[in-house]
Motif scaffolding. Sequence first.
Motif, PDB file in Angstrom:
ATOM      1  N   ASP A   1       0.043  -2.949   7.686  1.00 50.00           N
ATOM      2  CA  ASP A   1      -1.159  -2.135   7.788  1.00 50.00           C
ATOM      3  C   ASP A   1      -1.851  -2.384   9.122  1.00 50.00           C
ATOM      4  O   ASP A   1      -2.349  -1.458   9.767  1.00 50.00           O
ATOM      5  CB  ASP A   1      -2.115  -2.467   6.632  1.00 50.00           C
ATOM      6  CG  ASP A   1      -3.405  -1.674   6.684  1.00 50.00           C
ATOM      7  OD1 ASP A   1      -3.392  -0.510   6.253  1.00 50.00           O
ATOM      8  OD2 ASP A   1      -4.414  -2.224   7.169  1.00 50.00           O
TER       9      ASP A   1
ATOM     10  N   ARG B   1      -7.677  -8.763  10.235  1.00 51.52           N
ATOM     11  CA  ARG B   1      -7.426  -9.255   8.880  1.00 51.52           C
ATOM     12  C   ARG B   1      -8.153 -10.576   8.614  1.00 51.52           C
ATOM     13  O   ARG B   1      -8.533 -10.867   7.491  1.00 51.52           O
ATOM     14  CB  ARG B   1      -5.911  -9.440   8.673  1.00 51.52           C
ATOM     15  CG  ARG B   1      -5.495  -9.689   7.244  1.00 51.52           C
ATOM     16  CD  ARG B   1      -5.807  -8.515   6.347  1.00 51.52           C
ATOM     17  NE  ARG B   1      -5.035  -7.332   6.687  1.00 51.52           N
ATOM     18  CZ  ARG B   1      -5.458  -6.097   6.506  1.00 51.52           C
ATOM     19  NH1 ARG B   1      -6.675  -5.879   5.998  1.00 51.52           N
ATOM     20  NH2 ARG B   1      -4.713  -5.062   6.839  1.00 51.52           N
TER      21      ARG B   1
ATOM     22  N   ILE C   1      -6.543  -3.138   0.619  1.00 47.81           N
ATOM     23  CA  ILE C   1      -5.238  -3.620   0.166  1.00 47.81           C
ATOM     24  C   ILE C   1      -5.421  -4.134  -1.255  1.00 47.81           C
ATOM     25  O   ILE C   1      -6.136  -5.120  -1.488  1.00 47.81           O
ATOM     26  CB  ILE C   1      -4.723  -4.757   1.073  1.00 47.81           C
ATOM     27  CG1 ILE C   1      -4.615  -4.303   2.523  1.00 47.81           C
ATOM     28  CG2 ILE C   1      -3.394  -5.288   0.545  1.00 47.81           C
ATOM     29  CD1 ILE C   1      -3.542  -3.296   2.796  1.00 47.81           C
TER      30      ILE C   1
ATOM     31  N   HIS D   1       0.869  -1.177   0.000  1.00 47.87           N
ATOM     32  CA  HIS D   1       0.000   0.000   0.000  1.00 47.87           C
ATOM     33  C   HIS D   1       0.906   1.227   0.000  1.00 47.87           C
ATOM     34  O   HIS D   1       2.138   1.116   0.100  1.00 47.87           O
ATOM     35  CB  HIS D   1      -0.936   0.001   1.213  1.00 47.87           C
ATOM     36  CG  HIS D   1      -0.248  -0.313   2.509  1.00 47.87           C
ATOM     37  ND1 HIS D   1       0.436   0.632   3.239  1.00 47.87           N
ATOM     38  CD2 HIS D   1      -0.116  -1.480   3.195  1.00 47.87           C
ATOM     39  CE1 HIS D   1       0.949   0.078   4.320  1.00 47.87           C
ATOM     40  NE2 HIS D   1       0.636  -1.214   4.331  1.00 47.87           N
TER      41      HIS D   1
ATOM     42  N   ARG E   1      -8.398  -1.579   4.764  1.00 53.97           N
ATOM     43  CA  ARG E   1      -7.277  -0.870   5.365  1.00 53.97           C
ATOM     44  C   ARG E   1      -7.615  -0.495   6.814  1.00 53.97           C
ATOM     45  O   ARG E   1      -8.711  -0.038   7.117  1.00 53.97           O
ATOM     46  CB  ARG E   1      -6.958   0.413   4.590  1.00 53.97           C
ATOM     47  CG  ARG E   1      -6.410   0.234   3.189  1.00 53.97           C
ATOM     48  CD  ARG E   1      -4.995  -0.335   3.183  1.00 53.97           C
ATOM     49  NE  ARG E   1      -4.084   0.385   4.045  1.00 53.97           N
ATOM     50  CZ  ARG E   1      -3.458   1.520   3.718  1.00 53.97           C
ATOM     51  NH1 ARG E   1      -3.636   2.067   2.531  1.00 53.97           N
ATOM     52  NH2 ARG E   1      -2.625   2.100   4.571  1.00 53.97           N
TER      53      ARG E   1
END
Length: 457
Positions: A300, A351, A184, A125, A164
């Motif tokens: 991230d 995630r 992402i 990113h 994100r």
Amino acid sequence: METPAFGKNKALKLEASYDYGTAVEKRDHEMNNAVVIGRGVIGSAIALELARDGWNVTAIDRHGAAGHGSTSSSSGVIRFNYSTRDGCALAWEGYNAWTDLAAHVGAPKGEVARYVRSGFLALAHEGNGHWARQRRISDELGILWQCWDGEAIRERLPFFNLARYAPPKTLDHGAFGEPTGGVIASGIFWPDAGYIADPMLAAQNLWDGAARHGARAVRGEVTGFRSDDRIRAVVLADRTEIAADVIVNAAGPASNKINELAGVTGDMSVVPRPMRQHVVHMPPVVGHEGMGGLIVLDDDAGVYSRPERGGILVGSVEPECDVLEWLDDGEAFDRTPGDQWDVQAMRYGQRVPSIGIPRRRTGVVECYDVTPDWIPIYDRASLPGFYMACGTSGNQFKNAPVVGEMMAALIGYETRGGDHDAVPMRWRLPRTGNEIDIGFYSRHRQPNKDSSGTVLG
């Protein structure tokens, strides 16, 4: 779906030899006793190479077996995406040693730690520049990489939520777990990366190689040194003295304590310190137990993960919001998982929403030995005959076989007449043919501005 494309490179396999620069022809025959402090993966690798070079090697460790200190808690990740060229070059050389560990240590193939070629995916990113520097360095060094688009990531990791969350936050932040906008869209994948399934066995393999060349192990605690114009001996807690023409400090989290005992910290611009760290053990993703299998760097969210038998290991990449736990004593500290365990588990849960967060905290709490820029010190000291392989925890396991060769080469350079302080030694890596300046790892350097300043190096 975009077809993953390899970078503009091909793997290099070049024959190379050590370059000792202006070294004279032969070491003084009377200088033959070497002591290595520490039998972790770094110390065992150094002992092996010094024994191969003909030194009478004694390795001292407070544990009864090789690799039973901080090495035993290593994640064993072998990756190539350092922030600096020298870091990437050393890691690529290390990969080429780990994949043929049996030949490196002189053991039958079935008796050494297994290298798992899982591949390493770094989510990309704008916050990490889409890993442009690492891709460029990979091209320069001949390291293969691929660019994956979001669809390719989802195909391999269908349980991933690609929203994100940056910047990473602590659990008490009101917006923890709330997406910050965007997704992402890509990742950089290094297919040759992987991990050593049993880091402690790997250290034992290296030590066994050293023992086959005559190295001996002594269990004990170093409490002092004897020296005059150079190092002469190491002193143990039971008052035993072991004569030494050369001493290498590879004591891991105790390394700065050892440097202080030797009186060699006065001219050091970077100093290693012990830091408490968590590695979280998570269960497998329900319904996807056999899928994935990748090491994933997710800066991230602020974590990395790798497969582990029966689950997933989750470590931290030290985001700015976290308070680092510096220790006064790298040997006696609380190994009970604390609140940082919850932080890393929940960040991974952002995630992977389907992951089950265990009620019981499982994993390891260990101590890292790190410098301010997370780049190790591989150098001589102000006291002739005293050498340092310090600040190696967190990201140097992958380099251990090469560090052993490099430290032996550096000691050879100096004992043959070189002066590494005045003319830093340049060294050609024997497997890949890349050349590095060992002065990059100097105790005199200022913290490297190109380093991430985290475990990523």
